[in-house]
Scaffold this active site. Structure first.
Site, PDB file in Angstrom:
ATOM      1  N   TYR A 184       0.825  -1.408  -0.035  1.00 61.17           N
ATOM      2  CA  TYR A 184       0.061   0.156  -0.016  1.00 61.17           C
ATOM      3  C   TYR A 184       0.631   1.085  -0.012  1.00 61.17           C
ATOM      4  CZ  TYR A 184      -4.017  -2.726   1.047  1.00 61.17           C
ATOM      5  OH  TYR A 184      -5.174  -3.842   0.990  1.00 61.17           O
ATOM      6  N   LYS A 222       2.663 -15.392   2.963  1.00 61.29           N
ATOM      7  CA  LYS A 222       2.810 -16.183   1.737  1.00 61.29           C
ATOM      8  C   LYS A 222       4.132 -16.536   1.350  1.00 61.29           C
ATOM      9  CE  LYS A 222       0.444 -18.019  -1.879  1.00 61.29           C
ATOM     10  NZ  LYS A 222      -0.404 -19.146  -1.723  1.00 61.29           N
ATOM     11  N   ASP A 246      -3.789 -18.048   2.368  1.00 59.97           N
ATOM     12  CA  ASP A 246      -5.277 -18.687   1.708  1.00 59.97           C
ATOM     13  C   ASP A 246      -5.602 -19.427   2.775  1.00 59.97           C
ATOM     14  OD1 ASP A 246      -2.477 -20.177   1.322  1.00 59.97           O
ATOM     15  OD2 ASP A 246      -3.070 -20.699  -0.651  1.00 59.97           O
ATOM     16  N   ASP A 290      -5.661  -6.191   5.700  1.00 65.27           N
ATOM     17  CA  ASP A 290      -6.816  -5.552   5.300  1.00 65.27           C
ATOM     18  C   ASP A 290      -7.824  -6.556   4.882  1.00 65.27           C
ATOM     19  OD1 ASP A 290      -8.403  -3.539   4.371  1.00 65.27           O
ATOM     20  OD2 ASP A 290      -7.323  -3.384   2.300  1.00 65.27           O
ATOM     21  N   ASP A 345     -11.486  -7.753   7.152  1.00 66.24           N
ATOM     22  CA  ASP A 345     -12.914  -7.741   6.861  1.00 66.24           C
ATOM     23  C   ASP A 345     -13.689  -9.080   6.672  1.00 66.24           C
ATOM     24  OD1 ASP A 345     -12.762  -5.047   6.050  1.00 66.24           O
ATOM     25  OD2 ASP A 345     -13.883  -5.143   4.129  1.00 66.24           O
TER      26      ASP A 345
HETATM   27  C1  IPM Z   1      -9.276  -0.247   5.905  1.00 69.48           C
HETATM   28  C2  IPM Z   1      -9.739   0.458   4.369  1.00 69.48           C
HETATM   29  C3  IPM Z   1      -8.523   1.262   4.152  1.00 69.48           C
HETATM   30  C4  IPM Z   1      -7.318   0.623   4.039  1.00 69.48           C
HETATM   31  C5  IPM Z   1      -8.720   1.991   2.648  1.00 69.48           C
HETATM   32  C6  IPM Z   1     -10.034   2.868   2.610  1.00 69.48           C
HETATM   33  C7  IPM Z   1      -7.597   2.763   2.304  1.00 69.48           C
HETATM   34  O1  IPM Z   1     -10.038  -0.628   3.761  1.00 69.48           O
HETATM   35  O2  IPM Z   1      -9.205   0.651   6.527  1.00 69.48           O
HETATM   36  O3  IPM Z   1      -9.349  -1.366   5.944  1.00 69.48           O
HETATM   37  O4  IPM Z   1      -7.350  -0.494   3.257  1.00 69.48           O
HETATM   38  O5  IPM Z   1      -6.594   0.358   4.875  1.00 69.48           O
HETATM   39 MG    MG Z   2     -10.085  -2.425   4.559  1.00 72.51          MG
END
Ligand code: IPM
Ligand code: MG
Length: 357
Positions: free
Chosen positions: A142, A191, A223, A247, A251
């Site tokens: 990133y 990985k 994975d 990231d 989620d």
């Molecule tokens: C998060 C979000 C951010 C990230 C984006 C919006 C840049 O997805 O905080 O997880 O990838 O860090």
């Molecule tokens: Mg995110």
């Protein structure tokens, strides 16, 4: 004590949920004798509209001068077609890097009161889970070099992942320290069967582990980790991983709690100043309708008290008030499921939590 908090409300539901957390903090201040001063700064889409850039210099300066930052959410449809560096999301990445916030803590646990919302099989739900995702936040792909160029097949784009030993060591230490205060287990995710950065990651984490003989370390390929999170999440205590893997996996971890509207996060660096924000986004579709769930932001404010201000009693009190509201069957629209419960609005839920403080 007196604390200066920078508020970055952002876009969509950001302003409503930050206002809720501010009200809760004010109540905590009254009860425990602290004064919280709040100063608002622009970031994200609203900053683009007002100043032309997603992260104005004034916001960075204000956040650096504060004791900590409470952030709502940034982004929305209106700004979705802007080029990479001018997008609202750039504000988040910019703030993390300007404040040196290399650690992202994302706890994900199954609330007993919300088991019915969990999308996993009943036997998996019965085992429950409570994990802490430790995501590296200011390195990796990133923040690596990226661009476009002419390649073998014509135009191509590239992003690069780089990790230094120093970056891996410091995030590994955060994970081991966290495990000592929890159930004493760290799973490091990489990985390493393909990526050189992952091989250095694995080597380095293993070396740091020697300083923590009381913590059990295991490695897992990313994975497989994605699969294990839905197969048997109860096996995880602390999970440590790179920026991009964290990231994605965070989620996934939030989704299996069944309630992304409940999950807070803390971004921390070498100083006590941190940035605290809900995991969910700006939800423009319900913005301004008093329908957003304020709990993730309230719990993020609790993390601020715990990690930035070292006020564990106050943080416990906030978390207990949230638990009590949930145990009493109070729900916002995102977590009613098919319980038949009449959902509360953002303001009502906030009032109920304050009443339980
Ligand atoms: C998060 C979000 C951010 C990230 C984006 C919006 C840049 O997805 O905080 O997880 O990838 O860090
Ligand atoms: Mg995110």
């Amino acid at each position: 004590m007196t604390y200066n908090i920078a508020l970055v409300k952002g876009d969509g539901i950001g302003p409503e949920i930050v206002d809720s957390a501010v009200q809760v903090l004010e109540k905590v201040g009254q009860r425990f004798n602290h004064v919280f001063y709040f100063t608002e700064y622009l970031a994200g889409g609203c900053a683009i509209d007002a100043t032309g850039v997603p992260l104005p210099e004034e916001t960075v300066k204000g956040c650096l001068a504060s004791d900590s930052v409470l952030l709502g959410a940034v982004g929305g449809l209106k700004w979705d077609n802007l080029p990479g560096n001018t997008r609202p999301e750039k504000a988040l990445l910019g703030l993390r890097s300007a404040l040196g916030l290399y650690t992202n803590l994302r706890p994900a646990k199954l609330y007993p009161a919300l088991r019915a919302e969990c999308p996993l099989r009943p036997d998996i739900v019965a085992r429950g889970f409570d994990l802490m995702m430790v995501r590296e936040l200011t390195g990796g792909i990133y923040f690596g070099e990226r661009g476009r160029r002419e390649g073998k097949f014509g135009l191509e784009a590239y992003d690069t992942e780089a990790y230094s030993v120093v970056e891996i060591e410091r995030i590994a230490r955060v994970a081991f320290e966290a495990a000592r205060k929890r159930r004493g287990r760290v799973t490091s995710i990489d990985k390493a069967n393909v990526l050189e950065t992952s091989r250095l990651w694995r080597e380095t984490v293993r070396r740091v582990a020697e300083d923590y003989p009381d913590v059990a370390l295991s490695d897992m390929l990313v994975d497989n980790a994605a699969m294990q999170l839905v197969r048997n999440p109860s096996q995880f205590d602390v999970v440590v991983t790179s920026n991009m893997f964290g990231d994605i996996l965070s989620d996934e971890a939030s989704q299996i709690t069944g309630s992304i509207g409940l999950l807070p996060s803390a971004s921390l660096g070498a100083t006590r100043r941190g940035l605290f924000e809900p995991i969910h986004g700006s939800a423009p579709d319900i913005a301004g309708q008093d329908r957003a769930n304020p709990i993730a932001t309230i719990l993020s404010a609790a993390m601020m008290l715990r990690y930035a201000f070292d006020l564990p009693r106050e943080a416990d009190a906030m978390e207990a008030a949230v638990d009590a509201a949930l145990n009493d069957g109070l729900r916002t629209a995102d977590i009613v499921g098919d319980s038949g419960i009449k959902p509360l609005g953002t303001c009502e839920m906030t009032d109920e939590i304050i009443r339980r403080l």
